[in-house]
Design a protein around this motif. Sequence first.
Motif, PDB file in Angstrom:
ATOM      1  N   LEU A   1       0.841  -1.196   0.000  1.00  0.00           N
ATOM      2  CA  LEU A   1       0.000   0.000   0.000  1.00  0.00           C
ATOM      3  C   LEU A   1       0.877   1.248   0.000  1.00  0.00           C
ATOM      4  O   LEU A   1       1.826   1.337   0.791  1.00  0.00           O
ATOM      5  CB  LEU A   1      -0.877   0.015   1.263  1.00  0.00           C
ATOM      6  CG  LEU A   1      -1.809  -1.194   1.409  1.00  0.00           C
ATOM      7  CD1 LEU A   1      -2.307  -1.312   2.844  1.00  0.00           C
ATOM      8  CD2 LEU A   1      -2.974  -1.081   0.439  1.00  0.00           C
ATOM      9  N   PRO A   2       0.576   2.202  -0.856  1.00  0.00           N
ATOM     10  CA  PRO A   2       1.337   3.444  -0.850  1.00  0.00           C
ATOM     11  C   PRO A   2       0.981   4.251   0.405  1.00  0.00           C
ATOM     12  O   PRO A   2      -0.180   4.299   0.822  1.00  0.00           O
ATOM     13  CB  PRO A   2       0.884   4.164  -2.116  1.00  0.00           C
ATOM     14  CG  PRO A   2      -0.467   3.592  -2.426  1.00  0.00           C
ATOM     15  CD  PRO A   2      -0.483   2.205  -1.887  1.00  0.00           C
ATOM     16  N   ALA A   3       1.994   4.879   1.022  1.00  0.00           N
ATOM     17  CA  ALA A   3       1.749   5.641   2.259  1.00  0.00           C
ATOM     18  C   ALA A   3       2.681   6.844   2.296  1.00  0.00           C
ATOM     19  O   ALA A   3       3.576   6.975   1.455  1.00  0.00           O
ATOM     20  CB  ALA A   3       1.984   4.746   3.477  1.00  0.00           C
ATOM     21  N   ARG A   4       2.472   7.692   3.271  1.00  0.00           N
ATOM     22  CA  ARG A   4       3.303   8.887   3.416  1.00  0.00           C
ATOM     23  C   ARG A   4       3.560   9.125   4.900  1.00  0.00           C
ATOM     24  O   ARG A   4       2.680   8.912   5.735  1.00  0.00           O
ATOM     25  CB  ARG A   4       2.559  10.094   2.802  1.00  0.00           C
ATOM     26  CG  ARG A   4       3.424  11.329   2.616  1.00  0.00           C
ATOM     27  CD  ARG A   4       2.764  12.305   1.650  1.00  0.00           C
ATOM     28  NE  ARG A   4       2.808  11.858   0.271  1.00  0.00           N
ATOM     29  CZ  ARG A   4       3.888  11.978  -0.524  1.00  0.00           C
ATOM     30  NH1 ARG A   4       4.991  12.519  -0.044  1.00  0.00           N
ATOM     31  NH2 ARG A   4       3.856  11.572  -1.760  1.00  0.00           N
ATOM     32  N   ARG A   5       4.792   9.521   5.244  1.00  0.00           N
ATOM     33  CA  ARG A   5       5.088   9.766   6.648  1.00  0.00           C
ATOM     34  C   ARG A   5       4.579  11.146   7.047  1.00  0.00           C
ATOM     35  O   ARG A   5       4.766  12.123   6.330  1.00  0.00           O
ATOM     36  CB  ARG A   5       6.598   9.689   6.892  1.00  0.00           C
ATOM     37  CG  ARG A   5       6.946  10.024   8.336  1.00  0.00           C
ATOM     38  CD  ARG A   5       8.377   9.755   8.675  1.00  0.00           C
ATOM     39  NE  ARG A   5       8.592  10.185  10.063  1.00  0.00           N
ATOM     40  CZ  ARG A   5       9.758  10.154  10.673  1.00  0.00           C
ATOM     41  NH1 ARG A   5      10.823   9.722  10.032  1.00  0.00           N
ATOM     42  NH2 ARG A   5       9.866  10.559  11.918  1.00  0.00           N
ATOM     43  N   GLY A   8       5.063  13.025  10.496  1.00  0.00           N
ATOM     44  CA  GLY A   8       5.585  13.060  11.860  1.00  0.00           C
ATOM     45  C   GLY A   8       5.808  11.659  12.373  1.00  0.00           C
ATOM     46  O   GLY A   8       6.502  10.862  11.745  1.00  0.00           O
ATOM     47  N   GLY A   9       5.178  11.310  13.496  1.00  0.00           N
ATOM     48  CA  GLY A   9       5.336   9.982  14.087  1.00  0.00           C
ATOM     49  C   GLY A   9       4.325   8.992  13.553  1.00  0.00           C
ATOM     50  O   GLY A   9       4.207   7.898  14.078  1.00  0.00           O
ATOM     51  N   ALA A  10       3.591   9.378  12.529  1.00  0.00           N
ATOM     52  CA  ALA A  10       2.554   8.501  11.999  1.00  0.00           C
ATOM     53  C   ALA A  10       2.718   8.379  10.496  1.00  0.00           C
ATOM     54  O   ALA A  10       3.479   9.107   9.862  1.00  0.00           O
ATOM     55  CB  ALA A  10       1.171   9.059  12.331  1.00  0.00           C
ATOM     56  N   ILE A  11       1.995   7.403   9.915  1.00  0.00           N
ATOM     57  CA  ILE A  11       1.932   7.333   8.458  1.00  0.00           C
ATOM     58  C   ILE A  11       0.472   7.417   8.042  1.00  0.00           C
ATOM     59  O   ILE A  11      -0.431   6.988   8.773  1.00  0.00           O
ATOM     60  CB  ILE A  11       2.559   6.031   7.897  1.00  0.00           C
ATOM     61  CG1 ILE A  11       1.979   4.809   8.622  1.00  0.00           C
ATOM     62  CG2 ILE A  11       4.072   6.069   7.989  1.00  0.00           C
ATOM     63  CD1 ILE A  11       2.319   3.516   7.937  1.00  0.00           C
ATOM     64  N   ALA A  12       0.281   7.985   6.846  1.00  0.00           N
ATOM     65  CA  ALA A  12      -1.072   8.082   6.299  1.00  0.00           C
ATOM     66  C   ALA A  12      -1.203   7.086   5.164  1.00  0.00           C
ATOM     67  O   ALA A  12      -0.396   7.067   4.231  1.00  0.00           O
ATOM     68  CB  ALA A  12      -1.327   9.498   5.794  1.00  0.00           C
ATOM     69  N   ILE A  13      -2.212   6.203   5.310  1.00  0.00           N
ATOM     70  CA  ILE A  13      -2.525   5.247   4.239  1.00  0.00           C
ATOM     71  C   ILE A  13      -3.989   5.449   3.908  1.00  0.00           C
ATOM     72  O   ILE A  13      -4.850   5.294   4.776  1.00  0.00           O
ATOM     73  CB  ILE A  13      -2.340   3.787   4.679  1.00  0.00           C
ATOM     74  CG1 ILE A  13      -0.940   3.552   5.253  1.00  0.00           C
ATOM     75  CG2 ILE A  13      -2.602   2.844   3.520  1.00  0.00           C
ATOM     76  CD1 ILE A  13      -0.715   2.145   5.760  1.00  0.00           C
ATOM     77  N   GLY A  14      -4.313   5.775   2.668  1.00  0.00           N
ATOM     78  CA  GLY A  14      -5.717   6.065   2.345  1.00  0.00           C
ATOM     79  C   GLY A  14      -6.209   7.153   3.278  1.00  0.00           C
ATOM     80  O   GLY A  14      -5.591   8.211   3.403  1.00  0.00           O
ATOM     81  N   ASP A  15      -7.294   6.885   3.990  1.00  0.00           N
ATOM     82  CA  ASP A  15      -7.812   7.887   4.933  1.00  0.00           C
ATOM     83  C   ASP A  15      -7.442   7.555   6.374  1.00  0.00           C
ATOM     84  O   ASP A  15      -8.009   8.111   7.313  1.00  0.00           O
ATOM     85  CB  ASP A  15      -9.327   8.001   4.771  1.00  0.00           C
ATOM     86  CG  ASP A  15     -10.015   6.650   4.819  1.00  0.00           C
ATOM     87  OD1 ASP A  15      -9.300   5.650   5.096  1.00  0.00           O
ATOM     88  OD2 ASP A  15     -11.222   6.583   4.575  1.00  0.00           O
ATOM     89  N   GLN A  16      -6.481   6.611   6.536  1.00  0.00           N
ATOM     90  CA  GLN A  16      -6.092   6.240   7.896  1.00  0.00           C
ATOM     91  C   GLN A  16      -4.772   6.885   8.294  1.00  0.00           C
ATOM     92  O   GLN A  16      -3.901   7.100   7.476  1.00  0.00           O
ATOM     93  CB  GLN A  16      -5.926   4.721   8.029  1.00  0.00           C
ATOM     94  CG  GLN A  16      -7.202   3.943   7.816  1.00  0.00           C
ATOM     95  CD  GLN A  16      -6.968   2.459   8.053  1.00  0.00           C
ATOM     96  OE1 GLN A  16      -6.309   2.057   9.001  1.00  0.00           O
ATOM     97  NE2 GLN A  16      -7.532   1.651   7.164  1.00  0.00           N
ATOM     98  N   ARG A  17      -4.673   7.174   9.599  1.00  0.00           N
ATOM     99  CA  ARG A  17      -3.418   7.661  10.165  1.00  0.00           C
ATOM    100  C   ARG A  17      -3.007   6.659  11.223  1.00  0.00           C
ATOM    101  O   ARG A  17      -3.754   6.373  12.153  1.00  0.00           O
ATOM    102  CB  ARG A  17      -3.669   9.027  10.810  1.00  0.00           C
ATOM    103  CG  ARG A  17      -2.710  10.097  10.402  1.00  0.00           C
ATOM    104  CD  ARG A  17      -3.067  11.373  11.132  1.00  0.00           C
ATOM    105  NE  ARG A  17      -2.169  11.564  12.279  1.00  0.00           N
ATOM    106  CZ  ARG A  17      -0.987  12.149  12.167  1.00  0.00           C
ATOM    107  NH1 ARG A  17      -0.579  12.646  11.025  1.00  0.00           N
ATOM    108  NH2 ARG A  17      -0.213  12.282  13.220  1.00  0.00           N
ATOM    109  N   ILE A  18      -1.826   6.102  11.076  1.00  0.00           N
ATOM    110  CA  ILE A  18      -1.388   5.089  12.030  1.00  0.00           C
ATOM    111  C   ILE A  18      -0.179   5.610  12.783  1.00  0.00           C
ATOM    112  O   ILE A  18       0.854   5.925  12.179  1.00  0.00           O
ATOM    113  CB  ILE A  18      -1.034   3.762  11.319  1.00  0.00           C
ATOM    114  CG1 ILE A  18      -2.210   3.287  10.455  1.00  0.00           C
ATOM    115  CG2 ILE A  18      -0.658   2.686  12.328  1.00  0.00           C
ATOM    116  CD1 ILE A  18      -1.882   2.182   9.505  1.00  0.00           C
TER     117      ILE A  18
END
Lengths: 267, 354
Positions: B242-246, B248-258
């Motif tokens: 899955l493509p994601a983006r950093r 800060g301390g989280a990553i964004a995948i789709g509409d989720q922030r982990i």
Amino acid sequence: MSRRILVALACAIAGVNAIPLWLVAKQAVTPERESFAWPPTWLPHEITLENFAAAADAVPLGQGLVLSIGVALATVGSTLLLALPAAWLAARRERVGVRLDGVMVVARLFPTIAIAVPLAVIFVRFGLYNDPGGVGLWLAHTLLGLPFAFLILRSAFRGVPTELEEAALLDGASPGTTFVRVSLPLVRPALGAAAMLVFLVSWDEFAYALLLQVTNRTLPPLLFYLSAFGHPGLSSAVAVLMLVPAIVILLVLEPALRSGVLAGSGR
Amino acid sequence: MADVRLAGLTRRYEDGAALEDFTLDLDDGELVVVVGPSGCGKSTLLRLIAGLDEMSGGQIHIGGRRVDGLAPQDRDVAMVFQSYALYPHMTVRRNVEFPLRMRGVAKAARRGRVEEVATLLEIEALLERKPGALSGGQRQRVALARALVREPALFLLDEPLSNLDARLRTSVRRHIRDVQRRLGVTTLYVTHDQTEAMTLGHRIVVLDRGRTQMVAPPLEAYARPANTFVATFLGSPGMNLLPARRQGGAIAIGDQRIELGDHMPARCADGGALTVGVRPEAFVPSNDTVAVGLRVDADPASAEPLGAETMLTGNVGRETVVIRAAGTPAAETSFVAPREILHFFDAGGRRFSP
């Protein structure tokens, strides 16, 4: 239904082929005057072997027979010896194959009659013209048989998986041993077919036989003389004689023609 | 039996490289599986080692002896071909003893060796038959026997199971492994089947388009794939990417922030793009434990119950994710893949360490 049609068709073809054979056989064993009878007769009225004796008196039949068989067998040997490596190479190396194809076809492009005279001139120079052993004729026949043997064997070698030869190399066989122990046994049916065809090419060959030999003749020109000088009975007798070795060769090679040697090499 | 050193093996054709700079050391008695999709160069590799194809570059040492430049018959290498390549005009016995014959082994010794290897591969009863009268599995064992009979320094297997039906494959696979371990012969095994790769080898080499992607013990390659190709190639189905983006301390995948906390790969710059990998079996139903991770709602219509497990798909943003759930979960289950077992790859597809 379709099977019956096939059987009928096979019978018809066999029948058409059998008619001239029957006529020749009939003429061979009946007095010559019966050959000229009108309307022609299908069944012999009088059976005799006098044609065979007369033919043997008219032409050197025994000598012709020996020479014909000798030249044909020698031609089979030399042709296969040349064709086997060439065919293997052509099957395994595409570029070589295309060139060899060209050479083989060119050799067959000219009518033999057209090559026979210049060939006779060359043979006179080399002392091969009218050779009592038929050496010149043997060379000429080899040239004739080569394309047939080459084409048959090349397609047979193409049917042998390259992996079998590679497996043999890895098993420790030299390239020569691989050829003899693996490749060659697997083209046995084609080898039989090629041998048969080449034998018949030489056995029936007329133009070279007529022009390269004058006194030491093979059977086809002898037959031609008898026929041309109005002896249908005598020429039929020679024709019947000529059938015998051809049939023997067929019977000898027939088992080799049976296919199925390649079954089980792969998956 | 010997150790093998392959250094920089390269094979180039007019239209490109089939194998590029392949380097691998095999220990004495080791079984290494080379795995990759068709056309990845794995068969070329075997042919180069066997001497059936010419190298454009590189060196091969077997048992300390340099063998590239030697003819195939002088390399002391045995190979089982994908098609088996049994000599159809010889009996099984003749086939198996052919390599011994070619090496001038005496008749009595030949007999003994053939009986021995026939017992090992359970083909004693077939010795007088011709290959045409054998089943696929029997031919396979004869091919193995022929290759093993002379105890080669290196044993090469080219997709030996690909022509067998699925049921036979499992038993022959086990058989190959047992025989290899018992004889201790150094073996290179090529396959496109990742099950064979996972179960057979001490180590696996993953190849793609002529280049080595990863060399590792199978479980390590599965647990920590070196790049996205290895991640998707090993496992069935392979890893979800899955493509994601950093952020800060989280990553964004789709509409989720982990929130990743300690699990954030250090090399990844803030705001940078990365690829997140999730094994289908990493998902657990999200209603029993509270875990931070990637959440997916499975589409109940996609459920494929297989008995012990169920395959489902769901969406994360615009990407479809495959989920492998234990048992038969209730419809409309939502799943979560805990953040500890997510994989992270950089923009070039390489794994962020660790």
